[in-house]
Design a protein around this motif. Sequence first.
Motif, PDB file in Angstrom:
ATOM      1  N   LEU A 253      36.441  74.593  32.260  1.00  0.00           N
ATOM      2  CA  LEU A 253      36.149  74.562  33.692  1.00  0.00           C
ATOM      3  C   LEU A 253      35.039  73.539  33.916  1.00  0.00           C
ATOM      4  O   LEU A 253      34.251  73.262  33.006  1.00  0.00           O
ATOM      5  CB  LEU A 253      35.702  75.934  34.198  1.00  0.00           C
ATOM      6  N   ILE A 254      34.960  73.011  35.131  1.00  0.00           N
ATOM      7  CA  ILE A 254      33.897  72.052  35.439  1.00  0.00           C
ATOM      8  C   ILE A 254      33.218  72.433  36.747  1.00  0.00           C
ATOM      9  O   ILE A 254      33.859  72.914  37.685  1.00  0.00           O
ATOM     10  CB  ILE A 254      34.435  70.614  35.531  1.00  0.00           C
ATOM     11  N   PRO A 255      31.902  72.220  36.856  1.00  0.00           N
ATOM     12  CA  PRO A 255      31.188  72.508  38.103  1.00  0.00           C
ATOM     13  C   PRO A 255      31.436  71.411  39.133  1.00  0.00           C
ATOM     14  O   PRO A 255      31.624  70.241  38.792  1.00  0.00           O
ATOM     15  CB  PRO A 255      29.718  72.532  37.665  1.00  0.00           C
ATOM     16  N   LEU A 256      31.450  71.788  40.405  1.00  0.00           N
ATOM     17  CA  LEU A 256      31.564  70.843  41.502  1.00  0.00           C
ATOM     18  C   LEU A 256      30.219  70.762  42.216  1.00  0.00           C
ATOM     19  O   LEU A 256      29.587  71.789  42.471  1.00  0.00           O
ATOM     20  CB  LEU A 256      32.657  71.266  42.482  1.00  0.00           C
ATOM     21  N   SER A 257      29.791  69.558  42.538  1.00  0.00           N
ATOM     22  CA  SER A 257      28.478  69.347  43.156  1.00  0.00           C
ATOM     23  C   SER A 257      28.567  69.470  44.674  1.00  0.00           C
ATOM     24  O   SER A 257      29.306  68.734  45.324  1.00  0.00           O
ATOM     25  CB  SER A 257      27.951  67.963  42.771  1.00  0.00           C
ATOM     26  N   ILE A 258      27.810  70.441  45.220  1.00  0.00           N
ATOM     27  CA  ILE A 258      27.765  70.649  46.676  1.00  0.00           C
ATOM     28  C   ILE A 258      26.293  70.829  47.062  1.00  0.00           C
ATOM     29  O   ILE A 258      25.847  71.936  47.412  1.00  0.00           O
ATOM     30  CB  ILE A 258      28.589  71.887  47.094  1.00  0.00           C
ATOM     31  N   PRO A 259      25.490  69.773  46.999  1.00  0.00           N
ATOM     32  CA  PRO A 259      24.035  69.908  47.181  1.00  0.00           C
ATOM     33  C   PRO A 259      23.591  70.329  48.581  1.00  0.00           C
ATOM     34  O   PRO A 259      22.485  70.837  48.740  1.00  0.00           O
ATOM     35  CB  PRO A 259      23.521  68.499  46.841  1.00  0.00           C
ATOM     36  N   HIS A 260      24.453  70.155  49.580  1.00  0.00           N
ATOM     37  CA  HIS A 260      24.053  70.500  50.946  1.00  0.00           C
ATOM     38  C   HIS A 260      24.273  71.978  51.272  1.00  0.00           C
ATOM     39  O   HIS A 260      23.962  72.418  52.385  1.00  0.00           O
ATOM     40  CB  HIS A 260      24.814  69.629  51.946  1.00  0.00           C
ATOM     41  N   ARG A 261      24.770  72.741  50.332  1.00  0.00           N
ATOM     42  CA  ARG A 261      24.969  74.181  50.519  1.00  0.00           C
ATOM     43  C   ARG A 261      24.040  74.948  49.578  1.00  0.00           C
ATOM     44  O   ARG A 261      23.864  74.573  48.422  1.00  0.00           O
ATOM     45  CB  ARG A 261      26.425  74.567  50.245  1.00  0.00           C
ATOM     46  N   ASP A 262      23.451  76.036  50.083  1.00  0.00           N
ATOM     47  CA  ASP A 262      22.498  76.831  49.305  1.00  0.00           C
ATOM     48  C   ASP A 262      23.214  78.011  48.654  1.00  0.00           C
ATOM     49  O   ASP A 262      23.611  78.954  49.337  1.00  0.00           O
ATOM     50  CB  ASP A 262      21.365  77.326  50.210  1.00  0.00           C
ATOM     51  N   PHE A 263      23.357  77.954  47.337  1.00  0.00           N
ATOM     52  CA  PHE A 263      24.051  79.008  46.603  1.00  0.00           C
ATOM     53  C   PHE A 263      23.092  79.912  45.823  1.00  0.00           C
ATOM     54  O   PHE A 263      23.514  80.685  44.968  1.00  0.00           O
ATOM     55  CB  PHE A 263      25.064  78.390  45.630  1.00  0.00           C
ATOM     56  N   SER A 264      21.806  79.822  46.112  1.00  0.00           N
ATOM     57  CA  SER A 264      20.837  80.669  45.413  1.00  0.00           C
ATOM     58  C   SER A 264      20.901  82.100  45.938  1.00  0.00           C
ATOM     59  O   SER A 264      21.278  82.342  47.090  1.00  0.00           O
ATOM     60  CB  SER A 264      19.423  80.117  45.583  1.00  0.00           C
ATOM     61  N   ARG A 265      20.543  83.041  45.100  1.00  0.00           N
ATOM     62  CA  ARG A 265      20.502  84.444  45.509  1.00  0.00           C
ATOM     63  C   ARG A 265      19.559  85.210  44.603  1.00  0.00           C
ATOM     64  O   ARG A 265      19.106  84.708  43.578  1.00  0.00           O
ATOM     65  CB  ARG A 265      21.898  85.062  45.466  1.00  0.00           C
ATOM     66  N   GLN A 266      19.291  86.451  44.981  1.00  0.00           N
ATOM     67  CA  GLN A 266      18.388  87.321  44.238  1.00  0.00           C
ATOM     68  C   GLN A 266      19.180  88.471  43.639  1.00  0.00           C
ATOM     69  O   GLN A 266      19.993  89.106  44.322  1.00  0.00           O
ATOM     70  CB  GLN A 266      17.313  87.874  45.185  1.00  0.00           C
ATOM     71  N   LEU A 267      18.964  88.732  42.371  1.00  0.00           N
ATOM     72  CA  LEU A 267      19.509  89.941  41.757  1.00  0.00           C
ATOM     73  C   LEU A 267      18.487  91.062  41.950  1.00  0.00           C
ATOM     74  O   LEU A 267      17.282  90.842  41.793  1.00  0.00           O
ATOM     75  CB  LEU A 267      19.786  89.714  40.270  1.00  0.00           C
ATOM     76  N   ASN A 268      18.961  92.250  42.280  1.00  0.00           N
ATOM     77  CA  ASN A 268      18.067  93.346  42.645  1.00  0.00           C
ATOM     78  C   ASN A 268      18.338  94.613  41.835  1.00  0.00           C
ATOM     79  O   ASN A 268      19.440  94.818  41.314  1.00  0.00           O
ATOM     80  CB  ASN A 268      18.232  93.688  44.135  1.00  0.00           C
TER      81      ASN A 268
END
Length: 294
Positions: A254-269
């Motif tokens: 598999l390969i990653p796709l670059s989408i720098p204008h979208r924020d995909f960060s999140r917090q594990l709780n």
Amino acid sequence: MRFTFRQLQVFLATARFENVSRAAESLAMSQSAASGSLKELEQQFEVQLFDRLGKRLQLSELGRQVRPQAERLLAQAQDFEAALSTEEGSGALRVGATLTIGNYLAVPMIAVFRERYTQADVALQVANTKTIARQVADFELDLGMIEGEMNHPQLETIHWREDELQVFAAPGHPLAGVSQVSDDQLMSQRWIMRESGSGTRQAFERAMHGILTDLDISMELQHTEAIKRAVEAGLGVACLSKISLKEAFQRGSLIPLSIPHRDFSRQLNLILQRDKFHTATLERWLSLCRETAQ
């Protein structure tokens, strides 16, 4: 004392299963013994802890009020018993984890925990965020480790560690050589996604605000590995936690796709029942969680 801990066990098991037979089975008792124990508890205090709806037992208003106290009392008794044990770290712990955490983080943590505390009994339940939250709120689990955000009056949320989602495709996909994928290109893809109610789906939808309704969600799957296999087969693109994709990226399947204008960060709780008594075993697990977050 006008009640026994066995009676508390029967009361809490019946509250969980809403059925005396299943409660008795979970406690290795006969149905008649469990029914007698529950009836004796109610008669001693002249109260009704359950409303009887056919074969189903539903907590009465009083039953709902006293359940957290019963949970704490029984947990304290079990913790006291563990403290008297000759083995440090004995005690049971029921951990719930969402799919990514369960498969890629919780299992290695359990291995470390059992190596440190050989007498600890850790059980792992893997489900989506909604299910784990319900089970923690209902005292079925001691602690939840979730990917999604949770606002529940009975639950305490503790921020644990950072995570990030990653959009990915098969190596031969048309977007594989694109330096930065645009919104128009995202909207032209067939998407393979986790089901609604999962933390991954929740974070993905937040990241795709503004174009979410224009995305073609062609397939919904409940398992991370199934999604990766579907993408490898060329059925579309997907978005999962980087934690679950590390080995596939290293292999090149598999390969990653670059989408720098979208924020995909999140917090594990981490989530806990607000009325839950913290046993020594639970505190040790929380300590391990803090350690792994560094």
